[in-house]
Design an enzyme around this catalytic site. Structure first.
Site, mmCIF file in Angstrom:
data_model
loop_
_atom_site.group_PDB
_atom_site.id
_atom_site.type_symbol
_atom_site.label_atom_id
_atom_site.label_comp_id
_atom_site.label_asym_id
_atom_site.label_seq_id
_atom_site.Cartn_x
_atom_site.Cartn_y
_atom_site.Cartn_z
ATOM 1 N N CYS A 1 2.788 8.419 1.810
ATOM 2 C CA CYS A 1 3.204 7.444 2.822
ATOM 3 C C CYS A 1 3.588 6.165 2.079
ATOM 4 O O CYS A 1 2.791 5.594 1.339
ATOM 5 C CB CYS A 1 2.049 7.213 3.799
ATOM 6 S SG CYS A 1 2.452 6.001 5.043
ATOM 7 N N GLU B 1 0.829 -1.215 0.000
ATOM 8 C CA GLU B 1 0.000 0.000 0.000
ATOM 9 C C GLU B 1 0.861 1.263 0.000
ATOM 10 O O GLU B 1 1.947 1.271 0.576
ATOM 11 C CB GLU B 1 -0.839 0.051 1.284
ATOM 12 C CG GLU B 1 -1.878 -1.018 1.382
ATOM 13 C CD GLU B 1 -2.644 -0.941 2.714
ATOM 14 O OE1 GLU B 1 -2.451 0.038 3.473
ATOM 15 O OE2 GLU B 1 -3.419 -1.859 2.976
ATOM 16 N N CYS C 1 5.232 -7.492 7.849
ATOM 17 C CA CYS C 1 6.178 -6.967 8.839
ATOM 18 C C CYS C 1 6.431 -8.034 9.893
ATOM 19 O O CYS C 1 5.515 -8.759 10.287
ATOM 20 C CB CYS C 1 5.615 -5.707 9.504
ATOM 21 S SG CYS C 1 6.768 -4.972 10.686
ATOM 22 N N CYS D 1 3.474 -5.671 16.047
ATOM 23 C CA CYS D 1 2.804 -4.797 17.015
ATOM 24 C C CYS D 1 1.342 -5.247 17.091
ATOM 25 O O CYS D 1 0.719 -5.506 16.057
ATOM 26 C CB CYS D 1 2.894 -3.331 16.583
ATOM 27 S SG CYS D 1 4.596 -2.787 16.393
ATOM 28 N N CYS E 1 -2.886 1.257 8.513
ATOM 29 C CA CYS E 1 -1.917 0.751 7.548
ATOM 30 C C CYS E 1 -2.011 -0.768 7.425
ATOM 31 O O CYS E 1 -2.058 -1.480 8.413
ATOM 32 C CB CYS E 1 -0.551 1.168 8.056
ATOM 33 S SG CYS E 1 0.759 0.171 7.470
ATOM 34 N N CYS F 1 -1.624 -3.710 14.865
ATOM 35 C CA CYS F 1 -1.328 -3.331 13.482
ATOM 36 C C CYS F 1 -1.702 -4.421 12.482
ATOM 37 O O CYS F 1 -1.352 -5.590 12.660
ATOM 38 C CB CYS F 1 0.159 -3.010 13.383
ATOM 39 S SG CYS F 1 0.705 -2.721 11.698
#
Ligand code: SF4
Length: 337
Positions: free
Chosen positions: A68, A47, A75, A79, A315, A82
């Site tokens: 962004c 994205e 990832c 976290c 995100c 997220c």
């Protein structure tokens, strides 16, 4: 190109690719924030989010457009709040895949203005005025975990022969990789640094950010001090307010202390709900009370009115939703329309 020697053509074919990002989906919020979902050559999805300056925030219309940018597919840092970390890390983005996010959005913008220009190639280093004036490295992935490719990409986007985007208009956001923050401090370019803090004590941060167990706050803040000594630049703390997790007013005081120690600015961001996760955004009064508590301590604080609120804003959500639809839908079912 048969006018090139065959040996050269073979080498070009073996060692180079001519690829671009394929636009899979685009969503735009009412306030014109646009979210782009791209497909890479290996079918991975990433994205980018285009955020035009908001006259309500800046007083008057501005040419400022911030992109962004993502740096990884997925990832590894996990976290808890997220969407990008939900299914782990797939791979780092290459230098060209990072740079190309800027060019692909600019090409899209040209084609919106003039459909005949849809195939035009956005030039880098052409000296023309770019659409994108600012870059924030806050998309999918932990940027400093893909350090070498990120820095190469940013040098290209910054160079006068390249993107010509000033280093001070480029912000790198990290969840707290202390050794890489020190490495970045030793880099001659003056990028801005933002820390995804989200908790001002080890107790709170440990609950939601596994990276804190590896680099606890003491180590992170000392790396930030090193960065500041070398760069003399203000650091920003990003603080996503999550109901019942880190929005208690007792959290405001340690946050103010850290901000004072680093002369950092605090950017409060109300949480955007992620499908499948239990976290919620605090009520409006709680957000305002937290802001007021920080201001009372003399902290330079802003409360972000989240611009992507209407567009699967958190995100990684658009990618996650699309991947799940793809996995669960028959081909050509129109699920992505
Ligand atoms: S917040 Fe950043 S570092 Fe944490 S899981 Fe999401 S993308 Fe990774």
């Amino acid at each position: 190109m048969t006018n090139l020697p065959k040996a050269l053509r073979d080498r070009l074919q073996a060692e180079y690719g001519l690829r671009t990002l394929e636009l899979v989906r685009k969503q735009g919020a009412r306030d014109t924030t646009q979210k782009f979902l791209w497909r890479l050559a290996d079918q991975s999805l990433i994205e980018s989010v285009l955020i035009p300056a908001n006259p309500a925030l800046y007083g008057e219309a501005s040419d400022r457009h911030t992109l962004c940018v993502s740096t990884q597919v997925g990832c590894a840092y996990g976290c808890k709040f997220c969407a990008s970390g939900l299914e782990g890390l797939k791979r780092n983005l290459g230098v060209e895949e990072i740079v190309e996010q800027v060019l692909a959005v600019e090409r899209w913008n040209e084609s919106e203005k003039d459909p005949a220009a849809a195939g035009a190639v956005a030039a880098i280093g052409s000296g023309e005025r770019r659409l994108i004036t600012n870059i924030v490295i806050m998309g999918m992935g932990e940027p400093l975990a893909n350090y070498d490719n990120l820095l190469k990409a940013l040098r290209i986007l910054n160079a006068p022969w390249g993107g010509g985007i000033g280093a001070r208009k480029i912000t790198i956001s990290t969840s707290g990789l202390a050794p890489q923050i020190r490495k970045l401090a030793d880099d001659p370019l003056q990028f801005r640094l933002a820390i995804s803090l989200h908790g001002a004590t080890d107790e709170t941060r440990n609950k939601i950010m596994p990276v804190n167990r590896k680099y606890p706050l003491g180590e992170l803040i000392s790396a930030c001090e090193y960065y500041q000594r070398h760069k003399g630049r203000m650091i920003t703390f990003e603080y996503i307010l999550i109901a019942g997790v880190n929005d208690d007013l007792r959290e405001a005081q340690p946050l103010a202390l850290l901000a004072r120690r680093l002369n950092a600015k605090v950017n409060l961001i109300p949480y955007n709900h992620v499908e499948g996760l239990p976290w919620e955004r605090p009520p409006e009064e709680k957000l305002e009370a937290f802001l007021a508590a920080l201001e009372k301590e003399g902290t330079n604080t802003t409360l972000r009115r989240e611009k992507g609120h209407d567009v699967d804003a958190a995100c990684g959500q658009l990618r996650l939703r699309t991947e799940r639809q793809l996995a669960g839908s028959a081909p050509h079912s129109g699920a992505l329309s």
